[in-house]
Write an enzyme that holds these catalytic residues in place. Structure first.
Site, short mmCIF file in Angstrom:
data_model
loop_
_atom_site.label_atom_id
_atom_site.label_comp_id
_atom_site.label_asym_id
_atom_site.label_seq_id
_atom_site.Cartn_x
_atom_site.Cartn_y
_atom_site.Cartn_z
N ASP A 130 0.85 -1.20 0.00
CA ASP A 130 0.00 0.00 0.00
C ASP A 130 0.88 1.25 0.00
OD1 ASP A 130 -2.34 -1.47 0.14
OD2 ASP A 130 -2.73 -1.05 2.26
N ARG A 180 -1.00 -0.94 -8.68
CA ARG A 180 -2.40 -0.58 -8.34
C ARG A 180 -2.49 0.94 -8.46
NH1 ARG A 180 -3.63 -1.08 -2.34
NH2 ARG A 180 -4.19 -3.26 -2.67
P1 FDA Z 1 -13.97 9.24 -5.44
O1 FDA Z 1 -13.50 9.55 -4.06
O2 FDA Z 1 -14.04 10.36 -6.42
O3 FDA Z 1 -15.35 8.51 -5.31
C1 FDA Z 1 -16.14 8.16 -6.43
C2 FDA Z 1 -17.48 7.63 -5.93
O4 FDA Z 1 -17.26 6.38 -5.24
C3 FDA Z 1 -18.14 8.53 -4.88
O5 FDA Z 1 -18.92 9.51 -5.51
C4 FDA Z 1 -18.93 7.53 -4.08
O6 FDA Z 1 -20.11 7.21 -4.75
C5 FDA Z 1 -18.05 6.31 -4.07
N1 FDA Z 1 -17.17 6.28 -2.89
C6 FDA Z 1 -15.84 6.55 -2.84
N2 FDA Z 1 -15.35 6.37 -1.59
C7 FDA Z 1 -16.39 5.98 -0.84
C8 FDA Z 1 -16.54 5.63 0.53
N3 FDA Z 1 -15.51 5.64 1.38
N4 FDA Z 1 -17.78 5.27 0.96
C9 FDA Z 1 -18.83 5.23 0.12
N5 FDA Z 1 -18.75 5.56 -1.20
C10 FDA Z 1 -17.56 5.93 -1.66
N6 FDA Z 1 -5.25 5.11 -1.07
C11 FDA Z 1 -3.95 5.35 -0.75
O7 FDA Z 1 -3.57 6.49 -0.49
N7 FDA Z 1 -3.06 4.31 -0.71
C12 FDA Z 1 -3.42 3.03 -1.01
O8 FDA Z 1 -2.58 2.12 -0.97
C13 FDA Z 1 -4.79 2.78 -1.36
N8 FDA Z 1 -5.22 1.53 -1.67
C14 FDA Z 1 -6.51 1.36 -2.14
C15 FDA Z 1 -6.93 0.10 -2.57
C16 FDA Z 1 -8.18 -0.06 -3.13
C17 FDA Z 1 -8.60 -1.41 -3.62
C18 FDA Z 1 -9.06 1.07 -3.27
C19 FDA Z 1 -10.39 0.95 -3.93
C20 FDA Z 1 -8.66 2.30 -2.81
C21 FDA Z 1 -7.40 2.46 -2.22
N9 FDA Z 1 -7.00 3.68 -1.72
C22 FDA Z 1 -5.69 3.88 -1.37
C23 FDA Z 1 -8.00 4.77 -1.50
C24 FDA Z 1 -8.08 5.71 -2.69
O9 FDA Z 1 -6.89 6.44 -2.79
C25 FDA Z 1 -9.27 6.67 -2.57
O10 FDA Z 1 -9.12 7.45 -1.42
C26 FDA Z 1 -10.62 5.98 -2.54
O11 FDA Z 1 -10.67 4.86 -3.38
C27 FDA Z 1 -11.73 6.96 -3.00
O12 FDA Z 1 -11.49 7.35 -4.31
P2 FDA Z 1 -12.33 6.84 -5.60
O13 FDA Z 1 -11.35 6.48 -6.65
O14 FDA Z 1 -13.26 5.79 -5.22
O15 FDA Z 1 -13.05 8.15 -6.14
#
Ligand code: FDA
Length: 303
Positions: A130, A180
């Site tokens: 991560d 990732r």
């Molecule tokens: P965004 O935040 O724009 O969200 C898009 C949509 O997804 C939102 O409108 C909502 O509908 C939904 N959504 C997103 N987050 C949600 C939540 N918590 N609850 C409910 N709905 C939600 N970060 C990091 O800094 N280091 C890492 O190693 C990782 N590893 C990692 C692994 C995996 C498998 C995932 C999916 C994410 C990570 N992250 C991470 C977290 C990542 O950086 C980020 O903060 C979150 O995924 C939220 O970003 P989105 O890409 O989902 O888009």
């Protein structure tokens, strides 16, 4: 504003101790955390596998300050790998290097990381490292590059909010390293990271395109429908791409979309955290979508 406040609170140890002792808070965290024990995590993994989803297990914990804590965390990961092998469930592991001593001494961390990668290789499993706050990015990538020359069962994470990420993605993809791609979950200053969602999303799209055109195994980690659609289009136009690609989402977030991707035939992996140290993880999930906080407080009131 609220995002910054929640991220600030995610780092406050005093509040963590207070919240962790509250039974109702443990109940709230269960939406995003599989449980406190490995048994519970294995049960959740089995259920997700049965629905056609792969898993990566995160044994919660980060920013440890003592060597004995780092040692225990490394032992726990080796034990998870052994157990996963015995149980024959489809899961890799995700680890945070500050959990195994990066903030204490990079040498200590290197030793633990190696022992975990060796155990994973023995069991034909995979270790995703991560990515944490920006102060650790350079060291994390250095340790990853060292390991990647020898072990192919390790992968890195890139955060699209970081201004440096384009150059890191170019380096990783030139090595064919497993990546990732996520947006990034920490509070970072403007010099280091894009602050506006539009910029973070544009950076994600650009990095995704570079990675899609490379030989790097790729994990598209997002819940953002626009990015998921763009990734599907890129996968269709790059149908000759040899390296595997999969979607990844967090346990408890957009379960409908997770199921839909499986139904459409995509590889889908769920990031499943478990353990007693859930506070900072949980607070980052709240910060990503402060509406979660409102839903949860309402649910609590209704009890
Ligand atoms: P965004 O935040 O724009 O969200 C898009 C949509 O997804 C939102 O409108 C909502 O509908 C939904 N959504 C997103 N987050 C949600 C939540 N918590 N609850 C409910 N709905 C939600 N970060 C990091 O800094 N280091 C890492 O190693 C990782 N590893 C990692 C692994 C995996 C498998 C995932 C999916 C994410 C990570 N992250 C991470 C977290 C990542 O950086 C980020 O903060 C979150 O995924 C939220 O970003 P989105 O890409 O989902 O888009």
């Amino acid at each position: 504003m609220l995002r910054s406040l929640l991220l600030y609170l995610s780092e406050r140890k005093g509040l963590q101790d207070f919240i962790l002792r509250r039974k109702f808070a443990r109940g709230l965290a269960r939406r995003f955390v599989a449980g406190e024990t490995l048994d519970e995590a294995i049960q959740v993994t089995r259920a997700l596998n049965a629905r056609g989803m792969l898993v990566t297990l995160d044994h919660l914990g980060e920013s440890v300050e003592r060597e004995d804590q780092a040692k225990r965390a490394a032992e726990a990961y080796r034990a998870i790998l052994e157990r996963v092998h015995e149980e024959r469930v489809q899961t890799g592991i995700s680890i945070k290097l500050t959990q195994i001593g990066l903030a204490i001494d990079p040498e200590l961390c290197r030793g633990h990381l190696r022992s975990i990668a060796e155990a994973a290789r023995r069991y034909d499993n995979f270790v995703r490292i991560d990515m944490e706050a920006s102060e650790y990015v350079e060291l994390t990538l250095q340790l990853f590059y060292e390991l990647n020359d020898e072990f192919r069962n390790v992968g890195a994470v890139i955060q699209s909010y970081l201004r440096r990420s384009e150059s890191d993605v170019n380096e990783l993809s030139s090595r064919g390293a497993s990546v990732r791609l996520c947006k990034g979950a920490y509070k970072e200053p403007d010099e280091v990271a894009f602050q506006r969602k539009k910029e973070v999303d544009a950076s994600y799209a650009q990095l995704l395109e570079i990675l899609m055109n490379s030989d790097s195994p790729l994990a598209i980690a997002t819940h953002d429908s626009r990015i998921i659609d763009a990734a599907k289009r890129l996968l269709r136009t790059n149908s000759k791409r040899k390296a595997p690609a999969e979607f990844q989402m967090l346990y408890g977030v957009r379960r409908d979309v997770q199921a839909q991707l499986v139904a459409e035939g995509y590889r889908m992996r769920v990031y499943v955290p478990y353990g007693t140290e859930w506070y900072p993880y949980f607070m980052r999930r709240m910060a990503e979508r402060p509406a979660n906080l409102v839903f949860m407080l309402r649910a609590l009131k209704g009890k």
